[in-house]
Design an enzyme around this catalytic site. Structure first.
Site, short mmCIF file in Angstrom:
data_model
loop_
_atom_site.label_atom_id
_atom_site.label_comp_id
_atom_site.label_asym_id
_atom_site.label_seq_id
_atom_site.Cartn_x
_atom_site.Cartn_y
_atom_site.Cartn_z
N THR A 261 0.90 -1.12 0.03
CA THR A 261 0.02 0.06 0.05
C THR A 261 0.85 1.32 0.21
O THR A 261 0.50 2.50 -0.65
CB THR A 261 -1.18 0.06 1.04
OG1 THR A 261 -0.21 0.27 2.36
CG2 THR A 261 -2.08 -1.13 1.27
N LEU B 254 -2.61 5.26 -0.53
CA LEU B 254 -3.97 4.55 -0.62
C LEU B 254 -4.17 3.30 -0.22
O LEU B 254 -4.57 2.17 -0.83
CB LEU B 254 -4.31 4.76 -2.34
CG LEU B 254 -4.25 5.99 -2.96
CD1 LEU B 254 -4.47 5.90 -4.48
CD2 LEU B 254 -5.58 6.87 -2.44
N HIS B 255 -3.82 3.12 1.10
CA HIS B 255 -3.89 1.86 1.73
C HIS B 255 -5.46 1.02 1.60
O HIS B 255 -5.33 0.05 1.01
CB HIS B 255 -3.97 1.95 3.23
CG HIS B 255 -2.55 2.77 3.62
ND1 HIS B 255 -1.33 2.31 3.42
CD2 HIS B 255 -2.59 4.11 4.10
CE1 HIS B 255 -0.46 3.15 3.90
NE2 HIS B 255 -1.06 4.33 4.34
N ASP B 256 -6.47 1.77 1.80
CA ASP B 256 -7.81 1.23 1.79
C ASP B 256 -8.36 1.17 0.37
O ASP B 256 -8.97 0.08 0.23
CB ASP B 256 -8.60 1.80 2.70
CG ASP B 256 -8.32 1.62 4.32
OD1 ASP B 256 -7.34 0.90 4.58
OD2 ASP B 256 -8.98 2.65 5.10
#
Length: 311
Positions: free
Chosen positions: A195, A239-241
Site C-alpha cells: 500500500t 492509498l491503503h484502503d
C-alpha cells in the site's frame, strides 16, 4: 458481481475506499460495518454516512460495530486524518439516515448464512468486528468466499506506521487480528509493503477537477498530505484502503504467495507486529495469502478513472 461487506473505521483513505467501491459498478455492497479505529465509533458512523450521501448512495446501510478493542484501550490517528477523521471536509452534509438496529458482527453472520460461499469481507480497519463474529459463529470461515484485509507489515520491519514493527490496523486490536488470522478463513493480506507504493499526489488529485469528488478529495487529504510531507517528503497520501478494494476488483494488480503469518500480542517493543514465516521455520501450514508486489501505476490510474466517472 461480487457481493461485499466493507468494514471501515472511516478516516480519509477509508472514505476513498468507500467511493471506489461505490463508483466501480462491479460490487454489490450489502452494507458498511463501522468499527472503532482511526476515530471513535460514533465519528466513524457519521463519516461513513456523509461519504455515502455525497455519492448519492444513502441506500447503503451503515451498521454500528465495536466501540473499543477486545482487550486494550482505544487508539486513534487524529494526526493523520484530522480531528473528525476526514480532514474537516463535508461540513455541509448532515446524515439523514437512521442506523440499523442489527450489530455489525451479527450483520456479517446474517449475510454469510444468507449467501454461503458468495460473500467477500473487505476489512480496512481494526479486525474487532470480525473477531466478535467468529467468536459467536464458529462456522463463519466455511461460509464466506474470502476476506481481504488491509493491515500489517510483513517484509520491511522497522518501517511501521504505529510502532517501528507495527501497522495501525493490527496495532489497534492485535488480539482481534490474532483471532482472525488463526480462524481458518481464506484471507488475503494487503499490507504496508504494497500500500505504501500506491501514493496519491496532489498532481493526481488535480486530475479529478470537474468531478463530483474533486473538492472532497483535495480537502479531506490536506492533513494526511501534510503528515506525508513531514514524514516522507511527499505531498500526497498512500492509498491503503482503496488498494484493498482494488485487489477485489482486479486481483491481477498484486502478486501473492501463501505463508504462515502470526500476530505478536505480548511484547511492548513489537505489539501488533505481523510476523510472516517466509522461510517456513515454524513448519506450519500457510494461513494467509500475502500481497508481495503491486502494479502501483496501474492501480492509481484505476482509482482516478473510477472517481472520474462523475465527470
Amino acid at each position: 458481481m461480487d457481493k461485499i461487506i466493507l468494514d471501515v473505521d472511516t478516516g480519509v483513505d477509508d472514505a476513498l475506499a468507500i467511493l471506489m467501491a461505490v463508483e466501480s459498478g462491479q460490487l454489490e455492497i450489502a452494507g458498511i460495518t463501522a468499527v472503532n479505529g482511526n476515530v471513535p465509533l460514533e465519528q466513524v458512523m457519521v463519516n461513513s454516512k456523509k461519504v455515502l450521501q455525497l455519492a448519492g448512495r444513502s441506500d447503503i446501510p451503515v451498521y454500528r460495530g465495536a466501540g473499543q478493542p477486545l482487550l486494550k484501550g482505544a487508539f486513534h490517528e487524529f494526526g493523520v486524518h484530522g480531528d473528525d477523521g476526514i480532514g474537516g471536509s463535508l461540513q455541509n452534509i448532515v446524515p439523514r439516515v437512521e442506523d440499523p438496529v442489527l450489530f455489525a458482527p451479527d450483520f456479517m453472520i446474517e449475510q454469510a448464512k444468507k449467501f454461503p460461499g458468495e460473500l467477500t469481507l473487505i476489512m480496512v480497519g481494526p479486525l474487532t468486528n470480525l473477531a466478535l463474529a467468529l467468536r459467536k459463529e464458529p462456522t463463519l470461515p466455511q461460509l464466506v468466499k474470502q476476506v481481504v484485509v488491509m493491515g500489517g507489515l510483513v517484509s520491511e520491519s522497522g518501517r511501521g506506521n504505529t510502532l517501528p514493527t507495527s501497522e495501525f490496523n493490527i496495532f489497534a486490536d492485535a488480539e482481534a487480528a490474532k483471532i482472525v488470522f488463526h480462524s481458518g478463513m481464506p484471507i488475503k493480506l494487503v499490507s504496508l509493503d504494497v500500500t505504501m507504493k500506491t501514493f496519491l499526489t496532489k498532481e493526481h488529485i488535480e486530475q479529478l477537477q470537474g468531478s463530483l469528488y474533486y473538492d472532497f478529495v483535495m480537502k479531506s487529504t490536506e492533513v494526511y498530505r501534510k503528515y506525508s510531507m513531514d514524514n516522507y517528503g511527499q505531498n500526497g497520501c498512500a492509498l491503503h484502503d482503496p488498494l484493498t478494494v482494488g485487489v477485489v476488483l482486479d486481483p491481477s494488480l498484486v502478486k501473492t504467495a501463501k505463508y504462515f503469518v502470526d500476530i505478536e500480542t505480548k511484547s511492548e517493543l513489537s505489539y501488533g507486529q505481523t510476523i510472516c514465516d517466509f522461510l517456513h521455520l515454524w513448519k506450519k501450514e500457510p494461513n494467509i495469502e500475502v500481497c508481495l508486489a503491486v502494479d502501483a501505476d496501474r492501480f492509481t490510474t484505476l482509482f482516478l478513472d473510477t472517481l472520474k466517472k462523475q465527470l
